[in-house]
Design a protein around this motif. Sequence first.
Motif, PDB file in Angstrom:
ATOM      1  N   PRO A 274      71.854  86.169  55.990  1.00 28.07           N
ATOM      2  CA  PRO A 274      70.747  85.677  56.827  1.00 28.07           C
ATOM      3  C   PRO A 274      70.443  84.222  56.468  1.00 28.07           C
ATOM      4  CG  PRO A 274      69.885  86.942  54.984  1.00 28.07           C
ATOM      5  CD  PRO A 274      71.389  87.037  54.891  1.00 28.07           C
ATOM      6  N   ASP A 275      69.832  83.476  57.375  1.00 28.07           N
ATOM      7  CA  ASP A 275      69.378  82.126  57.015  1.00 28.07           C
ATOM      8  C   ASP A 275      68.035  82.255  56.301  1.00 28.07           C
ATOM      9  OD1 ASP A 275      71.488  80.663  57.865  1.00 28.07           O
ATOM     10  OD2 ASP A 275      70.787  80.571  59.935  1.00 28.07           O
ATOM     11  N   ILE A 276      67.898  81.516  55.218  1.00 28.91           N
ATOM     12  CA  ILE A 276      66.652  81.602  54.446  1.00 28.91           C
ATOM     13  C   ILE A 276      66.016  80.220  54.349  1.00 28.91           C
ATOM     14  CG2 ILE A 276      65.651  82.136  52.167  1.00 28.91           C
ATOM     15  CD1 ILE A 276      67.536  84.479  52.006  1.00 28.91           C
ATOM     16  N   VAL A 277      64.760  80.138  54.729  1.00 33.82           N
ATOM     17  CA  VAL A 277      64.026  78.866  54.680  1.00 33.82           C
ATOM     18  C   VAL A 277      62.898  79.044  53.667  1.00 33.82           C
ATOM     19  CG1 VAL A 277      62.603  77.273  56.035  1.00 33.82           C
ATOM     20  CG2 VAL A 277      64.502  78.491  57.149  1.00 33.82           C
ATOM     21  N   LEU A 278      62.860  78.164  52.661  1.00 36.10           N
ATOM     22  CA  LEU A 278      61.785  78.241  51.659  1.00 36.10           C
ATOM     23  C   LEU A 278      60.779  77.117  51.891  1.00 36.10           C
ATOM     24  CD1 LEU A 278      63.926  78.956  48.455  1.00 36.10           C
ATOM     25  CD2 LEU A 278      62.618  80.607  49.801  1.00 36.10           C
TER      26      LEU A 278
ATOM     27  N   THR B 105      49.545  84.098  52.623  1.00 35.14           N
ATOM     28  CA  THR B 105      50.058  83.230  51.572  1.00 35.14           C
ATOM     29  C   THR B 105      49.181  83.343  50.328  1.00 35.14           C
ATOM     30  OG1 THR B 105      48.867  81.495  52.689  1.00 35.14           O
ATOM     31  CG2 THR B 105      51.227  81.545  53.027  1.00 35.14           C
ATOM     32  N   LEU B 106      49.843  83.270  49.192  1.00 33.54           N
ATOM     33  CA  LEU B 106      49.170  83.437  47.909  1.00 33.54           C
ATOM     34  C   LEU B 106      49.098  82.104  47.191  1.00 33.54           C
ATOM     35  CD1 LEU B 106      51.380  86.447  46.969  1.00 33.54           C
ATOM     36  CD2 LEU B 106      48.910  86.593  47.043  1.00 33.54           C
TER      37      LEU B 106
ATOM     38  N   GLU C 288      59.899  81.701  54.102  1.00 29.93           N
ATOM     39  CA  GLU C 288      59.013  81.983  52.955  1.00 29.93           C
ATOM     40  C   GLU C 288      58.210  80.724  52.612  1.00 29.93           C
ATOM     41  OE1 GLU C 288      57.901  84.509  50.856  1.00 29.93           O
ATOM     42  OE2 GLU C 288      56.796  82.828  50.018  1.00 29.93           O
ATOM     43  N   PHE C 289      56.934  80.919  52.402  1.00 26.22           N
ATOM     44  CA  PHE C 289      56.023  79.814  52.080  1.00 26.22           C
ATOM     45  C   PHE C 289      56.268  79.242  50.681  1.00 26.22           C
ATOM     46  CE2 PHE C 289      51.858  79.255  49.812  1.00 26.22           C
ATOM     47  CZ  PHE C 289      51.550  78.002  50.307  1.00 26.22           C
TER      48      PHE C 289
ATOM     49  N   GLY D 158      59.342  86.315  52.313  1.00 23.39           N
ATOM     50  CA  GLY D 158      60.547  86.630  51.530  1.00 23.39           C
ATOM     51  C   GLY D 158      60.210  87.418  50.283  1.00 23.39           C
ATOM     52  N   GLY D 159      59.238  88.318  50.391  1.00 24.19           N
ATOM     53  CA  GLY D 159      58.919  89.237  49.284  1.00 24.19           C
ATOM     54  C   GLY D 159      59.937  90.371  49.266  1.00 24.19           C
ATOM     55  N   PRO D 160      59.706  91.401  48.449  1.00 23.93           N
ATOM     56  CA  PRO D 160      60.694  92.488  48.362  1.00 23.93           C
ATOM     57  C   PRO D 160      60.967  93.137  49.716  1.00 23.93           C
ATOM     58  CG  PRO D 160      58.623  93.074  47.263  1.00 23.93           C
ATOM     59  CD  PRO D 160      58.546  91.625  47.558  1.00 23.93           C
ATOM     60  N   ILE D 161      59.931  93.280  50.544  1.00 27.94           N
ATOM     61  CA  ILE D 161      60.135  93.978  51.815  1.00 27.94           C
ATOM     62  C   ILE D 161      60.852  93.066  52.814  1.00 27.94           C
ATOM     63  CG2 ILE D 161      58.990  95.311  53.653  1.00 27.94           C
ATOM     64  CD1 ILE D 161      58.806  96.322  50.552  1.00 27.94           C
ATOM     65  N   GLY D 162      60.511  91.783  52.813  1.00 29.48           N
ATOM     66  CA  GLY D 162      61.227  90.845  53.684  1.00 29.48           C
ATOM     67  C   GLY D 162      62.709  90.831  53.351  1.00 29.48           C
TER      68      GLY D 162
END
Length: 336
Positions: free
Chosen positions: A82-86, A124-125, A37-38, A15-19
């Motif tokens: 969109p569905d977003i999973v964190l 992952t960071l 997103e992690f 889920g970064g800028p490009i995602g």
Amino acid sequence: MAENHEIYDVTIIGGGPIGLFTAFYCGMRELKTKVIEFLPRLGGKVSLFFPEKIIRDIGGIPGIAGKQLIEQLKEQAATFDPDIVLNQRVAGFERLSDGTIVLTGSKGEKHYTRTVILACGMGTLEVNEFDSEDATRYAGKNLHYGVEKLDAFKGKRVVISGGGDTAVDWANELEPIAASVTVVHRREEFGGMESSVTKMKRSAVRVLTPYRLEQLRGDEERIQSVTVCHTVSGQREDLEVDELIINHGFKIDLGPMKEWGLEIEEGRVKADRHMRTNLPGVFVAGDAAFYESKLRLIAGGFTEGPTAVNSAKAYVDPKAENMAMYSTHHKKLVHK
Ligand SMILES: Cc1cc2nc3c(=O)[nH]c(=O)nc-3n(C[C@H](O)[C@H](O)[C@H](O)COP(=O)(O)OP(=O)(O)OC[C@H]3O[C@@H](n4cnc5c(N)ncnc54)[C@H](O)[C@@H]3O)c2cc1C
């Protein structure tokens, strides 16, 4: 855990800028989309490393703070819900006999999808934390691994441990507003742009090299001073501190994704000019992608995302047009 077998057309990993922009373009192509997103928040490296910095190399935007860009990308991505999973790291990949891809989160969560777009950067960071029990106690109090709001450091005695470009940038940005800034770095040389290093050295920032951070002292709640040690002579000095910033780099890792059978080069996933990977139904965009002449710039990813989405669309519906209607004419957008 109740399993949700709903099948998505596209699942974007990252889920970064490009995602985020890719999720918007999936909506343009009427693809049912999920983003995983992690981290606990969206924005990738921009949110982590430079939310307050001004980005000036995106066409048509003379300058925008990183966090503002992410806010706008979130708003744009939300256009098509969109569905977003964190808080979930995608780890497993499996293909069922009907071609459906099943992604597994590191805690066993299952995601069913027809295609996958990797927008996962180089993985992952995770920041390299200062290795001491005290660091765990003070983290989130007056020990920081990033600078979210410059204002929080106003009038404070700040010590920064680290010598990479981010540490140098923070020193320069905090120097005009903090009571004092001291940078402690274990080498003589600093990373980052020469002009930034020169600016820091010419400013009121106190630069201690080659020194390493050795010990934190304080009460239950806050660090009050730190001990730094000269790496050659062993000479020690105590520095009083209101806020300590640690910037010792970060670990970045594709982790279990390396076992999926993807062709990987220099830690990134090989892409053809349609942003296809070697795995059918798996596409890539942004920093995650490797191809000749790849630019690791946000602006580049903003083209790769739509290219990957168009390829995903062709994969799920071979008769579909090869690109979306222009946004100026798009039937779901014209009345907005
Ligand atoms: C200090 C600094 C300054 C920069 N300045 C600029 C600039 O001025 N202009 C510019 O264009 N670019 C700049 N960049 C580069 C820019 O940040 C990147 O090109 C951009 O962030 C790439 O976006 P991305 O979405 O591809 O990847 P990322 O931003 O890396 O996001 C990837 C996301 O995927 C998630 N992820 C990874 N693996 C998984 C997994 N298995 N499961 C779930 N989630 C996962 C990560 O947690 C991360 O949030 C800068 C970079 C740095 C470090």
